[in-house]
Design an enzyme around this catalytic site. Structure first.
Site, PDB file in Angstrom:
ATOM      1  N   GLU A  14     -18.507   2.406  -0.412  1.00 23.92           N
ATOM      2  CA  GLU A  14     -18.473   1.037   0.093  1.00 23.92           C
ATOM      3  C   GLU A  14     -17.025   0.678   0.452  1.00 23.92           C
ATOM      4  O   GLU A  14     -16.073   1.322   0.015  1.00 23.92           O
ATOM      5  CB  GLU A  14     -19.023   0.054  -0.942  1.00 23.92           C
ATOM      6  CG  GLU A  14     -19.218  -1.354  -0.366  1.00 23.92           C
ATOM      7  CD  GLU A  14     -20.035  -2.267  -1.263  1.00 23.92           C
ATOM      8  OE1 GLU A  14     -20.459  -3.329  -0.774  1.00 23.92           O
ATOM      9  OE2 GLU A  14     -20.248  -1.923  -2.440  1.00 23.92           O
ATOM     10  N   ASP A  41     -19.521  11.309   1.476  1.00 18.35           N
ATOM     11  CA  ASP A  41     -19.377  10.426   2.637  1.00 18.35           C
ATOM     12  C   ASP A  41     -20.771  10.134   3.192  1.00 18.35           C
ATOM     13  O   ASP A  41     -21.214  10.725   4.172  1.00 18.35           O
ATOM     14  CB  ASP A  41     -18.494  11.093   3.694  1.00 18.35           C
ATOM     15  CG  ASP A  41     -18.248  10.205   4.903  1.00 18.35           C
ATOM     16  OD1 ASP A  41     -18.541   8.993   4.816  1.00 18.35           O
ATOM     17  OD2 ASP A  41     -17.758  10.721   5.928  1.00 18.35           O
ATOM     18  N   HIS A  63     -20.536   2.718   3.347  1.00 17.10           N
ATOM     19  CA  HIS A  63     -21.599   1.776   2.970  1.00 17.10           C
ATOM     20  C   HIS A  63     -21.125   0.399   3.424  1.00 17.10           C
ATOM     21  O   HIS A  63     -20.478  -0.335   2.687  1.00 17.10           O
ATOM     22  CB  HIS A  63     -21.814   1.814   1.453  1.00 17.10           C
ATOM     23  CG  HIS A  63     -22.925   0.910   0.991  1.00 17.10           C
ATOM     24  ND1 HIS A  63     -24.249   1.291   1.001  1.00 17.10           N
ATOM     25  CD2 HIS A  63     -22.910  -0.358   0.516  1.00 17.10           C
ATOM     26  CE1 HIS A  63     -24.997   0.297   0.540  1.00 17.10           C
ATOM     27  NE2 HIS A  63     -24.203  -0.716   0.247  1.00 17.10           N
TER      28      HIS A  63
END
EC number: 3.2.1.4
Length: 541
Positions: free
Chosen positions: A523, A514, A469
């Site tokens: 993230e 993932d 992310h």
């Protein structure tokens, strides 16, 4: 999304130092294993696994294999008694050289306000971004320069408390393990005089200077747009107005701490820069003295970017007092540190919210004086007791790490690396070899020796994170993610929609996907990379 892959054993997919501890973890019913040379398949080691033990966090029975006796350089695989193979891994004197540079290079990729050109960024470059002045919240008509620094995470915000933690980890790594930083990354600033890690920290420090209100000494909490941009928006296309959020005590104290620390480190390279750091740290301290009741930060109603709120600010002041005392030896800072040390807050934590550990480490590294022996001894004992507590958790955990089931929360890999840091700090005051072995297990876990057989560092390992992310990794149309970035890791609380939808019922250590939409598990941030740099630095000397 990466397909699930099953390997014979979980290993550190980068490798192991020749003279270090080497382990693999099996979850299958295998009692014997051997090590083969990759390519030739020549068997170079045979061994037996431990008896199976139930690992609560992964919800599986595990068997450990130790092959520390194998000390021949090469590339190998672990094979179980049914012929199933692990990912390949290296045995070298310094297997983490490229990883170390990659984790540091990630900060370059997160630079804001400059063009990342192909010479240094390769296919992950982009145009300059966020170069316009920012509006000061609540002060109509006031705009300030906030150019520079690092994007904080998967978004493009820049936050003082987060930056202070990240720089502290990097400076500590450089001070304690300077031999790890002999090679150039390289960076545009590389000059073979000052190590690249200090060039990179200076990028953030130069930005942090701009966060200090020159009229008062207080420090603006963050510089962001009012709301997060879309996930595929590249930095140069994020054109919404930038806003300096109001001054906060937490930002001001963290600023005072990191600037006082930086003034020591940069003194031998640039005395005038060191002076500037110290003067600004003292100015920030004056603001804290004038605003003793200033509390934690809350987002203004019109801003929804990361808050970095914190109800307790005593630990930040404790850290600031420690660093200012360490740098200046002035009694007023020592007195303040002693007063804050009497209050109740965690004194061995290294998070962005709980920063007491940085104050403790700074004070311990300052050393003894005639009047501080009792406090010094007390803090040393507290650090060792914390390391012992972590060691006890490691001994019970199937993968040999210090995370309990409850610790698999958002950013669990930060907790993992922070605790490895504590174990390595403890070695400064206790030569217990178990601390080093436990810290190594934490690194092995990060790099693939975990229940998911995944390296949580983009671009490093056979089976590594592919879909973080992270806006540039999503929006740049390059298949591979920006390399060298540590993903947040398993999060048993499943705090985002994709985790909630796909991971219900999974054990804590397997609560990870993932996927680019998983902001609560996948993230990246500067302060997840920074403790990893510290830990890898120790093993890269």
């Amino acid at each position: 999304m990466m397909d699930e892959i099953q390997y014979a054993a979980a290993v550190n997919q980068i490798g192991y130092p020749i003279n270090g501890q080497k382990t693999a973890i099996f979850t299958e019913k295998t009692s014997e294993f051997h090590i083969e040379e990759e390519g030739t398949k020549k068997i170079v080691y045979r061994g037996r696994t431990s008896q199976p033990a139930y690992d609560q966090s992964s919800g599986s029975k595990v068997r450990r294999a130790d092959f520390s006796e194998l000390a021949k350089p090469g590339t190998y695989v672990v094979v179980d008694d049914e012929g199933n193979r692990s990912t390949p891994f290296a045995l070298e004197e310094r297997p983490y050289r490229e990883l170390h540079k990659g984790l540091l290079k990630a900060f370059y990729y997160l630079r804001c306000g400059v063009t990342l050109d192909e010479k240094y960024a390769g296919e992950w470059g982009h145009e300059s971004c966020h170069t316009k002045k920012g509006a000061v919240h609540g002060e109509e008509g006031l705009y300030l320069d906030g150019n520079g620094g690092w994007h904080d995470a998967g978004d493009y915000g820049k936050y003082v408390v987060a930056g202070a933690k990240a720089v502290a980890d990097l400076l500590l790594a450089y001070e304690m393990y300077p031999n790890a930083f002999g090679e150039s990354i390289p960076l545009p600033e590389s000059d073979q005089v000052m190590p690249d890690v200090l060039h990179e920290c200076k990028v953030e420090l130069d930005f942090l200077f701009k966060m200090q209100d020159q009229r008062s000494g207080g420090v603006y909490h963050k510089l962001t747009t009012r709301h997060f941009p879309g996930l595929s928006v590249m930095p140069e296309d994020d054109l919404a107005e930038l806003v300096f959020s109001p001054i906060s005590a937490t930002a001001t104290a963290c600023y005072a701490a990191i600037m006082a620390y930086a003034s020591r480190v940069y003194r031998s390279y640039d005395p005038s820069y060191a002076d500037r750091c110290l003067h600004s740290a003292e100015y920030a301290w004056e603001w804290l003295e004038k605003h003793p009741k200033a509390g934690g930060f809350k987002n203004p109603p019109d801003i929804t970017t990361g808050e970095y709120g914190d109800d307790c600010i005593t630990d930040e002041k404790y850290w600031a007092a420690a660093e200012l005392y360490h740098t200046t030896s002035l009694e007023k800072y020592h007195t303040a540190f002693q007063q804050y040390s009497k209050e109740s807050f965690p004194k061995c934590e290294l998070g962005w919210a709980d920063v007491g550990g940085y104050g403790t480490i700074s004070y311990l590294r300052k050393g003894k004086t005639d009047e501080n022996q009792a406090l010094l001894s007390s803090l040393q004992q507290e650090l060792i007791l914390e390391a012992e507590r972590l060691l006890q958790i490691c001994e019970k955990d199937g993968y040999g790490i210090s995370l309990e089931e409850k610790d698999y929360v958002r950013g669990s890999n930060m907790g993992l690396m922070n605790r490895a840091m504590i174990l390595l700090f403890a070695m400064e005051w206790s030569s217990k070899p178990e601390y080093e072995k436990a810290a190594a297990q934490h690194l092995h876990y990060l790099l693939g020796q975990n229940t998911l057989h995944i390296s949580y560092v983009t671009g490093f390992g056979t089976h590594s994170v592919m879909n973080p992310h992270h806006r540039p990794s999503v929006g740049d149309h390059v298949d591979a993610p920006v390399p060298g970035m540590v993903a947040g890791g398993p999060n048993r609380n499943l705090n985002d929609e994709i985790m909630e939808r796909t991971l219900k019922g999974k054990p804590a250590a397997a609560s990870y996907i993932d996927h680019e939409d998983s902001y609560a598990g996948n993230e990246i941030t500067i302060y997840w990379n920074s403790p990893a740099v510290f830990v890898v630095s120790y093993f890269n000397q």
